[in-house]
Design a protein around this motif. Structure first.
Motif, PDB file in Angstrom:
ATOM      1  N   UNK A  58       0.746  -1.380   0.038  1.00 18.01           N
ATOM      2  CA  UNK A  58      -0.027  -0.080  -0.206  1.00 18.01           C
ATOM      3  C   UNK A  58       0.856   1.196  -0.005  1.00 18.01           C
ATOM      4  N   UNK A  59       0.608   2.255  -1.079  1.00 13.81           N
ATOM      5  CA  UNK A  59       1.266   3.464  -1.051  1.00 13.81           C
ATOM      6  C   UNK A  59       0.361   4.585  -0.551  1.00 13.81           C
ATOM      7  N   UNK A  60       0.765   5.378   0.589  1.00 14.20           N
ATOM      8  CA  UNK A  60      -0.153   6.276   0.947  1.00 14.20           C
ATOM      9  C   UNK A  60       0.358   7.646   1.022  1.00 14.20           C
ATOM     10  N   UNK A  61      -0.272   8.672   0.252  1.00 15.58           N
ATOM     11  CA  UNK A  61      -0.031   9.599  -0.455  1.00 15.58           C
ATOM     12  C   UNK A  61      -0.586  11.021   0.407  1.00 15.58           C
ATOM     13  N   UNK A  62       0.304  11.694   0.638  1.00 16.55           N
ATOM     14  CA  UNK A  62      -0.356  12.972   1.272  1.00 16.55           C
ATOM     15  C   UNK A  62      -0.624  14.160   0.254  1.00 16.55           C
ATOM     16  N   UNK A  63      -1.951  14.112  -0.247  1.00 17.27           N
ATOM     17  CA  UNK A  63      -2.166  15.491  -1.162  1.00 17.27           C
ATOM     18  C   UNK A  63      -2.836  16.322  -0.563  1.00 17.27           C
ATOM     19  N   UNK A  64      -2.704  16.747   0.760  1.00 10.28           N
ATOM     20  CA  UNK A  64      -3.714  17.607   1.323  1.00 10.28           C
ATOM     21  C   UNK A  64      -2.792  19.045   1.579  1.00 10.28           C
ATOM     22  N   UNK A  65      -3.185  20.078   0.984  1.00  9.29           N
ATOM     23  CA  UNK A  65      -2.331  21.266   1.194  1.00  9.29           C
ATOM     24  C   UNK A  65      -2.220  21.692   2.569  1.00  9.29           C
ATOM     25  N   UNK A  66      -1.166  22.478   3.002  1.00 10.06           N
ATOM     26  CA  UNK A  66      -1.157  23.025   4.351  1.00 10.06           C
ATOM     27  C   UNK A  66      -2.157  24.367   4.355  1.00 10.06           C
ATOM     28  N   UNK A  67      -2.622  24.629   5.427  1.00  8.59           N
ATOM     29  CA  UNK A  67      -3.504  25.827   5.520  1.00  8.59           C
ATOM     30  C   UNK A  67      -2.406  26.933   6.201  1.00  8.59           C
ATOM     31  N   UNK A  68      -2.445  28.053   5.568  1.00  9.97           N
ATOM     32  CA  UNK A  68      -1.610  29.149   5.744  1.00  9.97           C
ATOM     33  C   UNK A  68      -2.448  30.366   6.161  1.00  9.97           C
ATOM     34  N   UNK A  69      -2.268  31.039   7.328  1.00 15.24           N
ATOM     35  CA  UNK A  69      -2.957  32.544   7.724  1.00 15.24           C
ATOM     36  C   UNK A  69      -1.937  33.470   7.749  1.00 15.24           C
ATOM     37  N   UNK A  70      -2.322  34.333   7.185  1.00 14.04           N
ATOM     38  CA  UNK A  70      -1.563  35.800   7.044  1.00 14.04           C
ATOM     39  C   UNK A  70      -2.237  36.784   7.901  1.00 14.04           C
ATOM     40  N   UNK A  71      -1.594  37.825   8.630  1.00 12.54           N
ATOM     41  CA  UNK A  71      -2.101  38.744   9.326  1.00 12.54           C
ATOM     42  C   UNK A  71      -3.242  39.510   8.311  1.00 12.54           C
TER      43      UNK A  71
END
Length: 302
Positions: A1-14
Motif C-alpha cells: 500500500x502506498x499512502x500519499x499526502x495530497x492535502x495542502x497546508x493551511x496558511x494564515x496571514x495577518x
C-alpha cells in the motif's frame, strides 16, 4: 500500500494591510517578535514557512521601512504540498522633526536701516528621524522663507519673535522661536554751516538771520533735530534756526540730532551781528541865532 499526502497546508496571514507607526527615532518599524508572521497548519508535518522579505520563517529582527512593503508567505509540508498568502505592511512616519532654535540673537541695523535674518542664524541643528526636507523662518507664522528683514520700525518693538518651521520628508512639522534684538548703534551724521556775520536790520539793533540750517544730515533711522542759541541771543527750538531774530553781538547756534534709539550727534557755529548803521543827526530845528558878546569880552559865553 502506498499512502500519499495530497492535502495542502493551511496558511494564515495577518489581516492586510497591517498599519504600523514608526518607532521613536527610527525611520521605520522594528519587528521585535513573531507577531507579524504568518501561521500554518498541516495534517502531516513537519512544515516549513518562508517569506520573500527575509527568506526565512520570521520577520523578527527586521526593520520595515516607512512606506508599503508586500510580503508573500509560503508553507511547504515536505510532501510537495504548498500554500501561500500575501500581506502588505504599511509603516507611517508620524514623528515630528526636532526643531532646535537659538534662544536670542542681536540684529544690528546697517546704514540702510535694516538687517537680514537667515534661517541659518536661527537654526541650532534641527533633526528628523527620516530626514529634513525644508526649513524656513517667518515673522507672522504664515509665510516662511530662507530669510527676512528687520528694520528701524522694529527697534521700538524689539525683540522681534522669529518662528523657525521644520518640515520632514513625510510632511511632519515642528516649530520653535528665536528672540531677535534689533539694535540701531549708528549715531547721526550732521554738518553745520560756516560762521555767519551779518549787519543789524535797518533802524533796529537786531537782525533776522536766514540760511543757517544744517548743510548735511543723515541717519539710518528717523531723527529729531533741535537747536539752542546761547551768547548774545538766547533761544531754542525744533528743526531749522533760520528766521530767528539775533541780538547784536556773538551768538552760538548748536544743532543736536537724536535718533529713535537715543544715538545723538551735535555741531555748532557762531552768528555775529554787527551794528554798521551810522547815527542820524537832525539839524532841522536849528535856525540863525543872534547873541550879544559877554560884557568886557569880544565873545559870547554860552
Amino acid at each position: 500500500l502506498t499512502l500519499t499526502d495530497n492535502e495542502k497546508p493551511v496558511i494564515t496571514c495577518p489581516a492586510s494591510p497591517v498599519q504600523l507607526n514608526n518607532m521613536p527615532g527610527l525611520c521605520g518599524f522594528s519587528i521585535l517578535n513573531n507577531n507579524l508572521n504568518a501561521t500554518a497548519t498541516d495534517n502531516c508535518g513537519p512544515i516549513e514557512i518562508v517569506n520573500t522579505l527575509t527568506g526565512n520563517q520570521t520577520l523578527g529582527g527586521t526593520v520595515l521601512p516607512v512606506g508599503t512593503t508586500t510580503v508573500t508567505w509560503t508553507v511547504n509540508d515536505g510532501n510537495s504540498n504548498t500554500a501561500s498568502c500575501s500581506v502588505t505592511y504599511i509603516v507611517t512616519d508620524n514623528e515630528a522633526p526636532n526643531a532646535y532654535c537659538i534662544s536670542e540673537i542681536d540684529a544690528v541695523l546697517d546704514a540702510d536701516g535694516q538687517f537680514q535674518v537667515t534661517q541659518a542664524m536661527v537654526d541650532l541643528g534641527s533633526t528628523d528621524n527620516c530626514g529634513v526636507q525644508n526649513v524656513g523662518i517667518s515673522r507672522n507664522g504664515t509665510s516662511f522663507s530662507e530669510s527676512l528683514y528687520v528694520n528701524c520700525a522694529d527697534v521700538l518693538n524689539s525683540p522681534v519673535v522669529v518662528i523657525l518651521k521644520v518640515t520632514d520628508i513625510h510632511g511632519n512639522v515642528s516649530q520653535c522661536s528665536t528672540a531677535v534684538q534689533v539694535l540701531d548703534l549708528d549715531p547721526p551724521v550732521l554738518t553745520c554751516p560756516n560762521p555767519v556775520t551779518v549787519s543789524t536790520d535797518p533802524g533796529i539793533c537786531t537782525a533776522v538771520v536766514n540760511g543757517i540750517g544744517l548743510q548735511y544730515q543723515f541717519d539710518n533711522c528717523p531723527v529729531t533735530v533741535t537747536y539752542t542759541i546761547t551768547g548774545a541771543t538766547i533761544n531754542s527750538g525744533n528743526g531749522n534756526a533760520s528766521g530767528v531774530v539775533f541780538n547784536k553781538g556773538v551768538s552760538t547756534v548748536t544743532y543736536t540730532i537724536v535718533d529713535q534709539s537715543g544715538n545723538s550727534s551735535l555741531c555748532f557755529f557762531d552768528v555775529t551781528v554787527n551794528d554798521t548803521e551810522a547815527p542820524t543827526i537832525n539839524c532841522s530845528n536849528l535856525g540863525a541865532k543872534t547873541r550879544t558878546t559877554t560884557q568886557g569880552t569880544c565873545a559870547y559865553t554860552a
